[in-house]
Scaffold this motif. Structure first.
Motif, PDB file in Angstrom:
ATOM      1  N   GLN A 101      -5.582 -67.797 -51.840  1.00 25.61           N
ATOM      2  CA  GLN A 101      -5.671 -68.662 -52.763  1.00 25.61           C
ATOM      3  C   GLN A 101      -4.239 -67.534 -54.103  1.00 25.61           C
ATOM      4  OE1 GLN A 101      -6.698 -71.542 -53.694  1.00 25.61           O
ATOM      5  NE2 GLN A 101      -8.401 -71.132 -51.410  1.00 25.61           N
ATOM      6  N   THR A 102      -3.535 -67.708 -53.823  1.00 29.41           N
ATOM      7  CA  THR A 102      -2.132 -67.213 -54.047  1.00 29.41           C
ATOM      8  C   THR A 102      -1.349 -68.098 -55.583  1.00 29.41           C
ATOM      9  OG1 THR A 102      -0.749 -68.654 -52.724  1.00 29.41           O
ATOM     10  CG2 THR A 102      -0.808 -66.015 -51.981  1.00 29.41           C
ATOM     11  N   GLY A 103      -1.849 -69.500 -55.564  1.00 25.57           N
ATOM     12  CA  GLY A 103      -1.507 -70.252 -56.808  1.00 25.57           C
ATOM     13  C   GLY A 103      -0.275 -70.563 -56.139  1.00 25.57           C
ATOM     14  N   LEU A 104       0.383 -70.475 -55.591  1.00 29.48           N
ATOM     15  CA  LEU A 104       2.326 -70.376 -54.907  1.00 29.48           C
ATOM     16  C   LEU A 104       2.412 -72.212 -54.366  1.00 29.48           C
ATOM     17  CD1 LEU A 104       3.497 -67.082 -53.995  1.00 29.48           C
ATOM     18  CD2 LEU A 104       3.691 -68.053 -55.909  1.00 29.48           C
ATOM     19  N   VAL A 105       2.500 -73.231 -54.972  1.00 28.06           N
ATOM     20  CA  VAL A 105       2.454 -73.955 -54.286  1.00 28.06           C
ATOM     21  C   VAL A 105       3.133 -74.442 -52.664  1.00 28.06           C
ATOM     22  CG1 VAL A 105       3.590 -76.461 -54.304  1.00 28.06           C
ATOM     23  CG2 VAL A 105       2.389 -75.192 -56.400  1.00 28.06           C
ATOM     24  N   PRO A 106       4.286 -73.118 -52.398  1.00 31.28           N
ATOM     25  CA  PRO A 106       4.656 -73.232 -51.042  1.00 31.28           C
ATOM     26  C   PRO A 106       3.817 -72.738 -49.892  1.00 31.28           C
ATOM     27  CG  PRO A 106       6.957 -72.602 -52.864  1.00 31.28           C
ATOM     28  CD  PRO A 106       5.180 -72.827 -52.771  1.00 31.28           C
ATOM     29  N   PHE A 107       3.235 -71.649 -50.370  1.00 31.31           N
ATOM     30  CA  PHE A 107       2.048 -70.965 -49.722  1.00 31.31           C
ATOM     31  C   PHE A 107       1.648 -72.350 -49.486  1.00 31.31           C
ATOM     32  CE2 PHE A 107      -0.458 -67.903 -47.986  1.00 31.31           C
ATOM     33  CZ  PHE A 107      -1.152 -68.471 -47.828  1.00 31.31           C
TER      34      PHE A 107
ATOM     35  N   ALA B 163       1.662 -75.418 -49.133  1.00 25.56           N
ATOM     36  CA  ALA B 163       2.078 -76.612 -48.220  1.00 25.56           C
ATOM     37  C   ALA B 163       2.225 -75.220 -47.241  1.00 25.56           C
ATOM     38  CB  ALA B 163       3.392 -76.375 -48.857  1.00 25.56           C
ATOM     39  N   MET B 164       2.958 -74.322 -47.003  1.00 26.00           N
ATOM     40  CA  MET B 164       2.444 -73.978 -45.643  1.00 26.00           C
ATOM     41  C   MET B 164       1.218 -73.795 -44.124  1.00 26.00           C
ATOM     42  SD  MET B 164       3.852 -70.171 -44.259  1.00 26.00           S
ATOM     43  CE  MET B 164       5.628 -70.321 -44.202  1.00 26.00           C
TER      44      MET B 164
ATOM     45  N   ILE C  97       1.221 -77.597 -42.839  1.00 23.99           N
ATOM     46  CA  ILE C  97       1.566 -77.611 -42.273  1.00 23.99           C
ATOM     47  C   ILE C  97       1.274 -76.446 -41.093  1.00 23.99           C
ATOM     48  CG2 ILE C  97       3.725 -77.137 -41.363  1.00 23.99           C
ATOM     49  CD1 ILE C  97       4.598 -77.718 -43.953  1.00 23.99           C
ATOM     50  N   LEU C  98       0.805 -75.712 -41.117  1.00 25.93           N
ATOM     51  CA  LEU C  98       0.065 -75.340 -40.203  1.00 25.93           C
ATOM     52  C   LEU C  98      -0.854 -75.355 -39.858  1.00 25.93           C
ATOM     53  CD1 LEU C  98       0.859 -70.601 -41.022  1.00 25.93           C
ATOM     54  CD2 LEU C  98       1.741 -72.179 -39.384  1.00 25.93           C
TER      55      LEU C  98
ATOM     56  N   LEU D 288       9.707 -75.469 -47.415  1.00 19.24           N
ATOM     57  CA  LEU D 288       8.965 -73.937 -47.989  1.00 19.24           C
ATOM     58  C   LEU D 288       9.356 -72.983 -48.054  1.00 19.24           C
ATOM     59  CD1 LEU D 288       7.112 -74.682 -44.013  1.00 19.24           C
ATOM     60  CD2 LEU D 288       6.490 -74.659 -45.918  1.00 19.24           C
TER      61      LEU D 288
ATOM     62  N   LEU E 292      -2.720 -70.997 -60.264  1.00 22.70           N
ATOM     63  CA  LEU E 292      -4.173 -71.187 -59.682  1.00 22.70           C
ATOM     64  C   LEU E 292      -4.998 -69.783 -58.548  1.00 22.70           C
ATOM     65  CD1 LEU E 292      -3.413 -74.626 -57.945  1.00 22.70           C
ATOM     66  CD2 LEU E 292      -5.595 -73.705 -59.453  1.00 22.70           C
ATOM     67  N   ARG E 293      -3.827 -68.962 -59.256  1.00 28.77           N
ATOM     68  CA  ARG E 293      -4.833 -67.288 -58.734  1.00 28.77           C
ATOM     69  C   ARG E 293      -5.962 -66.965 -58.559  1.00 28.77           C
ATOM     70  NH1 ARG E 293      -1.325 -64.915 -60.417  1.00 28.77           N
ATOM     71  NH2 ARG E 293      -3.145 -63.734 -61.833  1.00 28.77           N
TER      72      ARG E 293
ATOM     73  N   TRP F 282       9.884 -66.763 -51.259  1.00 29.81           N
ATOM     74  CA  TRP F 282       8.630 -66.262 -52.774  1.00 29.81           C
ATOM     75  C   TRP F 282       7.819 -64.780 -51.136  1.00 29.81           C
ATOM     76  CZ3 TRP F 282       4.645 -67.964 -49.232  1.00 29.81           C
ATOM     77  CH2 TRP F 282       4.948 -68.858 -48.845  1.00 29.81           C
TER      78      TRP F 282
END
Lengths: 834, 150, 271
Positions: A791-797, A799-800, A803-804, B29, B104-105, C175
């Motif tokens: 739970q990083t809070g990073l949106v791209p994470f 998303a990744m 996708i994975l 990404l 949201l972390r 990132w």
């Protein structure tokens, strides 16, 4: 008539149990200081029932036993498959047949049981009456009587059951009651520890007992004393029909088919007898281990002196008269098993003698009156074991007779000690009081009677019972010697070729066939020698017994009157409720020997004759030795020993007791103490003649000579005295006073390693097991911590991740792709064929 | 033959559409700029559109093209709303970085922080303009504030 | 139609048969197929290209990446894709596809967001061309008009509003350290997955009839409108409503945001 007997049999244990429950339930609130009513009444009724049962059994022909089954405890069809027929021809059908296992709760009555019941209930009644006065004012009054009631229930059941497993159950039950009563004042740490010690040491014995019971099961195929019908169907199948009651009237014919012969039944003789050899010896030794635990024989005797922490009536009842006799009873009951193994008998007798000597020598130096009596109990129990260990009817009945009389005078002594404690404010150290003869006249008189009985002074009961034991041992040894001699003579005659008439019988015993049967020449000679030694040991013990008994008497009641501080204002005679039981017990202690042993009078021994009717003792054992023969020589020798002991005690302890102090110093090797005293040695050098020599030497011009001589002397003395100083630690006095350091040895060998093991296991439990559990408990949180990093809070994470996930799903669901990948991997990994 | 051609056409278009899709996915990404991320989303939609068109033709169904039309419509709505939101969000933080928004972390986790980035090593070559001798060069304030080269 | 494409197709179908044989028979060396196929080469070079091309922390040379990318494209076009009926159609398709793909890659690779938008617009033109090639004329025009004309322009507006300086620090980096390789690998895997699944797809539905009557009808717009407002009437109405709602929503958000900003400014000035 039959029903009455059954009712009586049930009432004897049931009444104390009911009384105990009543006292426990109603005691705290309602009955309070009247909590003794149900218990005393129950004991009295129980005693009357036991008496009538005993009379009933007495009137029956020899070998009588009446077994009544109360209910079926276990009834399992096809419970086990028998591999081979145990112990005889009665189960001669094919092996591998699934057998029926039944276990009934059975009560029995025969003369042995009757005697035990009467003794137990009578002593319990008197002790209960005594306790009314002794325990007055104690906050646990009702608890005491509840426990006492429970104990008497357990004890009466123990002697009434007809099954080894039930015996074990009540064996444990009396152990539990003993634990409860020893630790009655549980807030006292010493009492709690003593209770635990008693229970644990008993447990060790019980372990052996259990193994013995297992071995009996595998050897004989049944655990019942009595005969039962084989494969008795379950109760449901035979509803409405009565179970047969086996009333054995003597040596019946061989066992009928379909009958399971009991382990101790008379019929067993005709179906193969009892196992001897290694298995028989093992059974005997294991049962003996149990008896040692319960009856406080070496090496499991260490709990009895500590058990004196309990109230004195408890000591009188349990640790003198009843519970500790359970071992003796058990061996007497299992007499056929023991007689089948002569080595086992030797061990029993040896253990008994050794314990008797050991305990008597410890009792010589103790200052705690109750402890003296405790060791005395151990010693007297050793006597009983010695009597049982001869294996003859005379010996076994002598052992039981000693049990019977010992119950009376030991209970008397203990209750007297309790009376003294009561007057002295719970002080029982004899060094702190003295000369109580005038202050406590009744106590003194009854205590004197008890001491005389204990020492075995004619005509009190102790003399008759102790002498019965001595007679039997002496006769056994003598008989064995005669038999061995006869065998030697027969061999010589055979080897020299002359066959002839039998030589004249020296000491013609009725059971000469049995005396040395089954033993080789060497064994016979050895056994004869050992029994002779045991006889001498018993005589020495008699001397010591008399000595310490009278020592206790003189220390307590003679000399200058001294009272400890705690006595305060109740240094007076006990109330009537405590004195009357003392008086009754004194009366019995004095008379019961004369009443039951009339061998000097007309050659009969009523007690032994009563006992000989028991199934256990009426078979092979009965054919061993003539009853009731009075050996004048033995009586004289034993009386001399006892009187000598008493006189020695009076020399030491009447009057100014200087002789006692001197003797103690001698026994303590106190002279050695001054051996390393430098001042003493220096003073030696100041003797006038040594000074003269010194002056002469100096005048001559050799001053160094005397100095050298002096130094050499000092050196030699030091070298010599060094080990002597060490010996002081094991001087006879110190050994005796320190109980031969057995407690310390056990502590070192057993307790400490166990504590270490317990610490280790605790560490394992705490670190390993708890650690594992904690680890398992921590797994979710650790896993969660791991997953939390997602739970990083990073949106791209996110998303990744999506996708994975989708990719993995696609890859695995796409059949072609996954198969291709698998084939490729197979090829890559060396062509492993799928 | 025609069928083979149709099959081949479909095959190729699907591949091209997939390549476009994955490139858009990669960009989504990788990049941290919000606007670029949205552009990559649109790129993915384009890839899908190509696939849809190919399938529609292959199966002789209008549904493929209908779907594309709807995709266009929805993409427009999405763009409108999204860009509004991006504007609002960027006003808060002052830039268009998506890595700034880590609220949201999970509790206790360390946030992502840029490590020190070296400056771009090679400067964009700028031919110097020399003013005539003796005159101060003109300094364009706006130029300083807002670089013209991007 | 000449025989080369047919042989290719037979080869394609032969590959399919071989694949089926492989799957049935486990003892054969089936891995060679994957190991030596151009797909693997395309995938590997494509991954390398993406990783090298995508924005880096420092300004580094993009040449190697460009070369790898070109190589990947060549392998893809030459090896993986299936040849079409005629050479002319083949070349047209390849040109359009190349434009689309290259501009897409460039859009993603360039640091500056404005360049991204422009490259994207070019990619859209390529897409429009491809759509046109498919016979979806209206859609190709719609793509250019709506997408490239409206949406991308709006994006540019917002960019100018929010980030007029051009590219920022965060445009140069990603990132995390694993993002670039992982994304590239995932991309290659997806393409490979599709390529594997393609030979086994079913044939066209015969009952759909002749394409010339439906999707390739000469009256494209009429047919398109016919289907749109006939079969999908409800959907188009809803799409229209959706557009309205989106419009209103966007305005509402801006107004709300403006209010909030005013309040915060007041609050700050009060302190």
């Amino acid at each position: 008539m039959n029903d009455t007997i059954v009712i009586l049999m049930i009432l004897v244990p049931a009444l104390p149990l009911a009384a105990a429950i009543l006292a426990a339930v109603l005691g705290p609130r309602i009955l309070r200081s009247r909590a003794h009513w149900p218990v005393v009444a129950a004991f009295a009724a129980s005693f009357l029932c036991s008496l009538s049962l005993l009379v009933h059994a007495w009137r029956q022909p020899p070998g009588y036993e009446r077994v009544e089954s109360l209910w079926v405890w276990a009834d399992i069809e096809g419970a086990y498959a028998q591999r081979h027929s145990p112990g005889g021809a009665d189960q001669a059908d094919s092996a591998g047949v699934m057998r029926h296992f039944t276990l009934d709760v059975t009560l029995r009555i025969d003369t042995l049981t009757g005697v035990m019941l009467a003794t137990v209930t009578f002593i319990s009644l008197l002790v209960a009456i005594y306790s009314v006065g002794y325990m007055r004012g104690d906050p646990g009054y009702w608890r005491f009587f509840a426990y006492i009631g429970l104990f008497v229930f357990s004890m009466t059941m123990l002697v009434s059951v007809s099954n080894f497993l039930l015996l074990f159950v009540f064996w444990e039950a009396v152990g539990v009651c003993s634990y409860l009563l020893i630790g009655f004042w549980y807030r006292k740490p010493a009492a709690a520890a003593a209770g635990t010690k008693a229970f644990l040491v008993n447990r060790i014995g019980d372990f052996g007992f259990m193994l013995g019971v297992f071995l009996i099961w595998t050897t004989y195929g049944t655990l019942n004393y009595h005969d039962t019908a084989a494969g008795w169907p379950s109760v449901s199948a035979r509803a409405g029909t009565e179970r047969p009651v086996f009333v054995d009237l003597g040596r019946a014919a061989a066992g009928e088919p379909g009958e399971v012969v009991g382990v101790l039944s008379v019929k067993r003789e005709s179906v193969g007898g009892w196992r001897g050899g290694g298995v028989g010896l093992a059974i005997c030794l294991l049962l003996l281990l149990g008896a040692c635990g319960k009856s406080a024989q070496f090496p499991l005797h260490v709990w009895l002196p500590d058990a004196m922490e309990g109230p004195t009536p408890v000591s009188a009842l349990i640790h003198a008269a009843t519970m500790v006799t359970a071992g003796v009873y058990m061996i007497a009951r299992c007499a056929p098993l023991f007689v089948a193994s002569p080595d086992g008998l030797l061990v029993v007798a040896g253990v008994g003698t050794f314990t008797a000597l050991l305990a008597a020598s410890i009792a010589l130096t103790q200052f705690d009156l109750k402890r003296v009596l405790a060791y005395s109990t151990i010693s007297q129990l050793g006597y009983m074991f010695l009597g049982l260990g001869t294996g003859t009817l005379a010996g076994m009945s002598a052992g039981m007779f000693h049990l019977f009389t010992h119950a009376f005078f030991k209970a008397l002594l203990f209750l007297g000690a309790g009376s003294v404690m009561h007057a002295m404010g719970n002080v029982i150290d004899m060094r702190r009081f003295g000369g109580l003869r005038r202050r406590l006249p009744h106590t003194y008189r009854t205590f004197l009677v008890g001491c005389l009985a204990l020492a075995g002074i004619i005509p009190l009961s102790g003399f008759w019972s102790k002498d019965s034991v001595l007679f039997s041992v002496h006769a056994r040894a003598h008989e064995m010697q005669v038999h061995w001699a006869r065998r030697q003579a027969a061999e010589e005659r055979v080897s020299s070729g002359t066959a002839g008439s039998l030589p004249a019988a020296g000491h013609a015993a009725r059971g000469e066939v049995e005396a040395g049967s089954g033993m080789s020449d060497g064994e016979l000679a050895r056994a004869a020698r050992l029994y002779a030694w045991m006889y001498y040991g018993a005589l020495l013990t008699a001397f010591l017994t008399a000595f310490y008994a009278f020592r206790a008497l003189f220390l307590t009641f003679f000399g200058d009157e001294r009272l400890p501080g705690e006595a305060a204002d109740h240094g007076h005679e006990s109330p009537g409720v405590m004195v009357w039981p003392l008086a009754i017990l004194a009366f019995f202690a004095a008379c019961v020997g004369l009443a039951f042993d009339q061998s000097w009078l007309n050659g009969t021994h009523p007690f032994a004759e009563v006992l000989a009717d028991t199934p256990s003792l009426s078979g092979a054992v009965a054919r061993t030795e003539t009853l009731g023969s009075f050996h004048f020589s033995v009586a004289v020798i034993s009386t001399i020993c006892a009187v000598a002991g008493a006189l020695l005690a009076s020399c030491f302890y009447l009057g100014d007791r200087r002789a006692a102090a001197w003797f103690q110093a001698v026994m303590d090797f106190r002279v050695l103490k001054s051996a390393d005293d430098g001042a003493r040695i220096a003073r030696v050098g100041q003797q006038p003649w040594i000074q003269a020599i010194d002056r002469a030497a100096r005048r001559v011009g050799l001053p160094w000579l005397t100095r050298l001589a002096g130094d050499l002397l000092i050196f030699t003395m030091l070298v010599i005295t060094a080990p002597l100083l060490l010996i002081r630690f094991v001087s006879p006095y110190r050994l005796s006073f320190g109980k031969f350091f057995l407690d310390e040895t056990y502590s070192l060998l057993v307790v400490r390693p166990l504590r270490g093991l317990a610490w280790l296991l605790d560490a394992v439990d705490r670190w390993l097991v708890d650690g594992l559990v904690d680890l398992v408990g921590q797994l979710p949180s650790r896993l969660g911590a791991l997953l939390r990093t997602m739970q990083t809070g990073l949106v791209p994470f996110y998303a990744m991740a999506m996708i994975l996930g989708g990719l993995i799903m696609l890859l695995t669901m796409n059949q072609q792709f996954s198969e291709q990948v698998m084939l490729y991997l197979h090829r890559l990994l060396g062509g492993m064929t799928p | 033959m025609n069928d083979v051609n149709e099959a081949a056409l479909l095959h190729n278009y699907l591949l091209v559409g997939m390549v476009l899709f994955v490139i858009g996915m990669t960009g989504f990404l990788i990049r941290r700029n919000l606007i670029v991320m949205f552009l990559c989303v649109e790129m993915m939609l384009q890839g899908i559109s190509l696939s849809l068109a190919a399938w529609g033709r292959y199966h002789n169904d209008w549904g493929g093209q209908m779907m594309i039309l709807f995709i266009i419509a929805v993409a427009s709505c999405e763009a409108a709303i999204a860009l509004t939101l991006v504007l609002v969000v960027s006003r808060r933080t002052g830039n268009l970085d998506v890595a700034v928004w880590q609220d949201l972390r999970e509790e206790g986790e360390l946030p992502f922080v840029d490590r020190e980035l070296p400056e771009e090593t090679t400067e964009r070559p700028q031919s110097p303009v020399l003013p005539p001798a003796g005159r101060q060069p003109d300094v364009d304030e706006d130029e300083l504030m807002h670089r013209s080269h991007v | 139609m000449n025989g080369a494409p047919a042989s290719w197709c037979f080869v394609l179908m032969g590959q399919q048969q071989a694949a089926a044989e492989l799957l049935a028979d486990s003892g054969r060396s089936g891995g060679a197929n994957l190991a030596t196929s151009p797909l693997l080469g395309a995938a590997v070079t494509g991954i390398a290209a993406l990783i090298l091309l995508l924005p880096r922390a420092t300004r580094a040379s993009r040449r190697v990446g460009a070369v790898m990318g070109t190589l990947s494209l060549l392998l893809l076009f030459g090896g993986v894709m299936v040849p079409l009926a005629g050479m002319s159609s083949q070349i047209v398709f390849w040109a359009l596809a190349a434009v689309t793909i290259v501009s897409a890659v460039a859009a993603v690779a360039t640091p500056s967001p404005i360049y991204t938008a422009i490259w994207f617009a070019l990619s859209l033109l390529g897409t429009a061309g491809l759509l046109l090639y498919q016979g979806a004329q209206f859609l190709s025009v719609a793509t250019v008009a709506v997408y490239a004309g409206a949406i991308v322009v709006t994006f540019l507006f917002v960019l100018m509003l929010a980030q007029p300086e051009g590219h920022e620090v965060y445009d140069r980096v990603s990132w995390g350290w694993y993002t670039k390789p992982m994304s590239a690998v995932v991309a290659a895997l997806l393409v490979a997955l599709l390529s594997f699944s393609l030979p086994a797809m079913p044939g066209p539905a015969a009952r759909m009839g002749d394409r010339a009557d439906q999707v390739l009808h000469p009256d494209h717009m009429a047919r398109f409108g016919d289907t749109l407002f006939g079969k999908h009437l409800l959907s188009i109405e809803i799409a229209g409503a959706l557009l309205l709602v989106a419009l209103v929503g966007a305005i509402a958000i801006m107004i709300q945001a403006g209010h909030l900003r005013a309040e915060r400014a007041e609050g700050q000035s009060d302190e």
